[in-house]
Write an enzyme that holds these catalytic residues in place. Structure first.
Site, PDB file in Angstrom:
ATOM      1  N   ASP A   1      17.993-112.288 -64.802  1.00 19.73           N
ATOM      2  CA  ASP A   1      17.397-112.280 -66.137  1.00 19.73           C
ATOM      3  C   ASP A   1      18.365-112.886 -67.161  1.00 19.73           C
ATOM      4  OD1 ASP A   1      15.560-111.570 -68.257  1.00 19.73           O
ATOM      5  OD2 ASP A   1      14.840-109.969 -66.935  1.00 19.73           O
TER       6      ASP A   1
ATOM      7  N   VAL B   1      20.830-109.956 -39.955  1.00 21.85           N
ATOM      8  CA  VAL B   1      21.161-109.622 -38.563  1.00 21.85           C
ATOM      9  C   VAL B   1      20.134-108.609 -38.037  1.00 21.85           C
ATOM     10  CG1 VAL B   1      22.811-108.374 -37.092  1.00 21.85           C
ATOM     11  CG2 VAL B   1      23.637-110.085 -38.721  1.00 21.85           C
ATOM     12  N   GLY B   2      19.660-108.812 -36.822  1.00 20.59           N
ATOM     13  CA  GLY B   2      18.739-107.853 -36.209  1.00 20.59           C
ATOM     14  C   GLY B   2      17.291-108.219 -36.453  1.00 20.59           C
ATOM     15  N   ALA B   3      16.610-107.445 -37.292  1.00 19.77           N
ATOM     16  CA  ALA B   3      15.161-107.624 -37.492  1.00 19.77           C
ATOM     17  C   ALA B   3      14.771-109.053 -37.880  1.00 19.77           C
ATOM     18  CB  ALA B   3      14.666-106.638 -38.545  1.00 19.77           C
TER      19      ALA B   3
ATOM     20  N   PRO C   1      23.139-110.821 -44.899  1.00 22.54           N
ATOM     21  CA  PRO C   1      21.964-110.094 -44.418  1.00 22.54           C
ATOM     22  C   PRO C   1      21.176-110.976 -43.455  1.00 22.54           C
ATOM     23  CG  PRO C   1      21.559-110.889 -46.642  1.00 22.54           C
ATOM     24  CD  PRO C   1      22.915-111.403 -46.229  1.00 22.54           C
TER      25      PRO C   1
ATOM     26  N   ASP D   1      21.751-103.710 -54.640  1.00 27.02           N
ATOM     27  CA  ASP D   1      21.162-105.037 -54.405  1.00 27.02           C
ATOM     28  C   ASP D   1      19.956-105.209 -55.318  1.00 27.02           C
ATOM     29  OD1 ASP D   1      20.252-107.415 -53.430  1.00 27.02           O
ATOM     30  OD2 ASP D   1      19.826-106.700 -51.403  1.00 27.02           O
ATOM     31  N   LEU D   2      20.239-105.463 -56.596  1.00 28.61           N
ATOM     32  CA  LEU D   2      19.150-105.606 -57.572  1.00 28.61           C
ATOM     33  C   LEU D   2      18.716-107.057 -57.698  1.00 28.61           C
ATOM     34  CD1 LEU D   2      20.781-103.336 -60.299  1.00 28.61           C
ATOM     35  CD2 LEU D   2      19.064-102.679 -58.616  1.00 28.61           C
ATOM     36  N   LYS D   3      19.501-107.953 -57.148  1.00 31.85           N
ATOM     37  CA  LYS D   3      19.261-109.400 -57.296  1.00 31.85           C
ATOM     38  C   LYS D   3      18.884-109.720 -58.733  1.00 31.85           C
ATOM     39  CE  LYS D   3      18.241-110.239 -52.491  1.00 31.85           C
ATOM     40  NZ  LYS D   3      17.885-108.838 -52.112  1.00 31.85           N
TER      41      LYS D   3
ATOM     42  N   LYS E   1      22.322-112.959 -35.336  1.00 32.64           N
ATOM     43  CA  LYS E   1      23.187-112.281 -34.354  1.00 32.64           C
ATOM     44  C   LYS E   1      24.558-112.040 -34.980  1.00 32.64           C
ATOM     45  CE  LYS E   1      20.524-113.277 -30.522  1.00 32.64           C
ATOM     46  NZ  LYS E   1      19.283-113.227 -31.329  1.00 32.64           N
TER      47      LYS E   1
ATOM     48  N   GLY F   1      27.602-111.514 -33.819  1.00 26.30           N
ATOM     49  CA  GLY F   1      28.732-112.296 -33.302  1.00 26.30           C
ATOM     50  C   GLY F   1      28.741-113.717 -33.848  1.00 26.30           C
TER      51      GLY F   1
HETATM   52  O1  3DU Z   1      16.161-107.355 -42.545  1.00 27.72           O
HETATM   53  P1  3DU Z   1      16.854-106.022 -42.663  1.00 27.72           P
HETATM   54  O2  3DU Z   1      15.947-104.844 -42.504  1.00 27.72           O
HETATM   55  O3  3DU Z   1      18.094-105.939 -41.811  1.00 27.72           O
HETATM   56  O4  3DU Z   1      17.368-105.867 -44.203  1.00 27.72           O
HETATM   57  C1  3DU Z   1      18.084-106.861 -44.876  1.00 27.72           C
HETATM   58  C2  3DU Z   1      18.427-106.407 -46.276  1.00 27.72           C
HETATM   59  O5  3DU Z   1      19.146-107.442 -46.952  1.00 27.72           O
HETATM   60  C3  3DU Z   1      17.230-106.091 -47.165  1.00 27.72           C
HETATM   61  O6  3DU Z   1      17.644-105.097 -48.098  1.00 27.72           O
HETATM   62  C4  3DU Z   1      16.973-107.388 -47.882  1.00 27.72           C
HETATM   63  O7  3DU Z   1      16.324-107.203 -49.115  1.00 27.72           O
HETATM   64  C5  3DU Z   1      18.392-107.907 -48.086  1.00 27.72           C
HETATM   65  N1  3DU Z   1      18.506-109.357 -48.180  1.00 27.72           N
HETATM   66  C6  3DU Z   1      18.060-110.185 -47.200  1.00 27.72           C
HETATM   67  O8  3DU Z   1      17.515-109.728 -46.195  1.00 27.72           O
HETATM   68  C7  3DU Z   1      18.238-111.571 -47.334  1.00 27.72           C
HETATM   69  C8  3DU Z   1      18.847-112.097 -48.403  1.00 27.72           C
HETATM   70  O9  3DU Z   1      19.034-113.395 -48.487  1.00 27.72           O
HETATM   71  C9  3DU Z   1      19.315-111.238 -49.384  1.00 27.72           C
HETATM   72  C10 3DU Z   1      19.137-109.875 -49.231  1.00 27.72           C
END
Ligand code: 3DU
EC number: 4.1.1.23
Length: 213
Positions: A66, A168-170, A166, A61-63, A174, A176
């Site tokens: 460039d 879910v959780g923190a 990405p 996940d380098l996003k 959710k 589901g």
């Molecule tokens: O919030 P978490 O700890 O569950 O991590 C989410 C991961 O997904 C983290 O590596 C973050 O950089 C990545 N991410 C996002 O959270 C949201 C995005 O839109 C893209 C990537």
């Protein structure tokens, strides 16, 4: 065990800790996502080490955002290290994304999960979806924090292009709800790696995901 749709976002710095969490949770994962924290903390060799330890695909996940030449220089080294997928930003334009796609499987960010995503990314999501439909990458990133946006993206996206979510959780999303909205995979970081029992946390989320499969 049924194929998992859970991706672990392994955002820790230390190599030993990363390998231990990966080992403990691997049974419940489809893939492991590495981001800058782990690459900066442990070096690029963490990619082949994680693969060897777990046998799972690794998403870098380098996003990438460039010019095509720089995207190519970075992606070349990361695919060479063993990454199976690279995440790239789409807003920099199709030539920059194509430079990554020429080298390996690519995932394009079409929307992000944090509040600030509303400022600049969300207004151009439609155009980023068009870009994805034209280039046909492996998948796109969409926000688990906004299931209604995942449903919208799914409705516009060519069938076959996967949606990875990405948030879910923190961040409050959710599992589901987002799977019901059309996500193919959910990405979970802190709720697993920062929990007292990463294996048990991964198992619980895996079971929740499986109930929707
Ligand atoms: O919030 P978490 O700890 O569950 O991590 C989410 C991961 O997904 C983290 O590596 C973050 O950089 C990545 N991410 C996002 O959270 C949201 C995005 O839109 C893209 C990537």
């Amino acid at each position: 065990m049924a194929e998992s749709r859970l991706i672990l976002a392994l955002d820790v710095y230390e190599r030993e800790r990363a390998l231990e969490i990966a080992r403990e949770t691997a049974d419940y994962l489809w893939a492991i996502k590495v981001n800058w924290p782990l690459i900066i903390g442990s070096g690029l060799d963490i990619i082949p080490e994680l693969k060897e330890e777990t046998g799972l695909p690794v998403i870098a996940d380098l996003k990438l955002a460039d010019i095509p030449n720089t995207n190519r220089l970075i992606a070349g080294k990361v695919f060479e290290a063993g990454a199976d997928y690279i995440i790239a930003h789409g807003f920099v334009g199709s030539d920059s994304v194509e430079a990554v796609m020429e080298l390996g499987k690519t995932i394009i960010v079409v929307e992000m999960s944090h509040p600030g995503a509303r400022e600049f990314i969300q207004p151009v999501t439609d155009r980023l979806i068009e870009l994805a439909n034209r280039l046909e990458p492996f998948g796109v990133i969409a926000p688990a924090t906004r299931p209604e946006r995942v449903a919208y993206i799914r409705s516009k996206l060519k069938p076959g292009i996967k949606i990875l979510t990405p948030g879910v959780g923190a961040q409050g999303g959710k599992a589901g709800e987002v799977l019901k909205a059309g996500a193919d995979y959910i990405i979970v970081g802190r709720s697993i790696y920062a929990s007292d029992n990463p294996r048990e946390s991964a198992r619980q989320i895996y079971e929740e995901v499986r109930a929707w499969s």
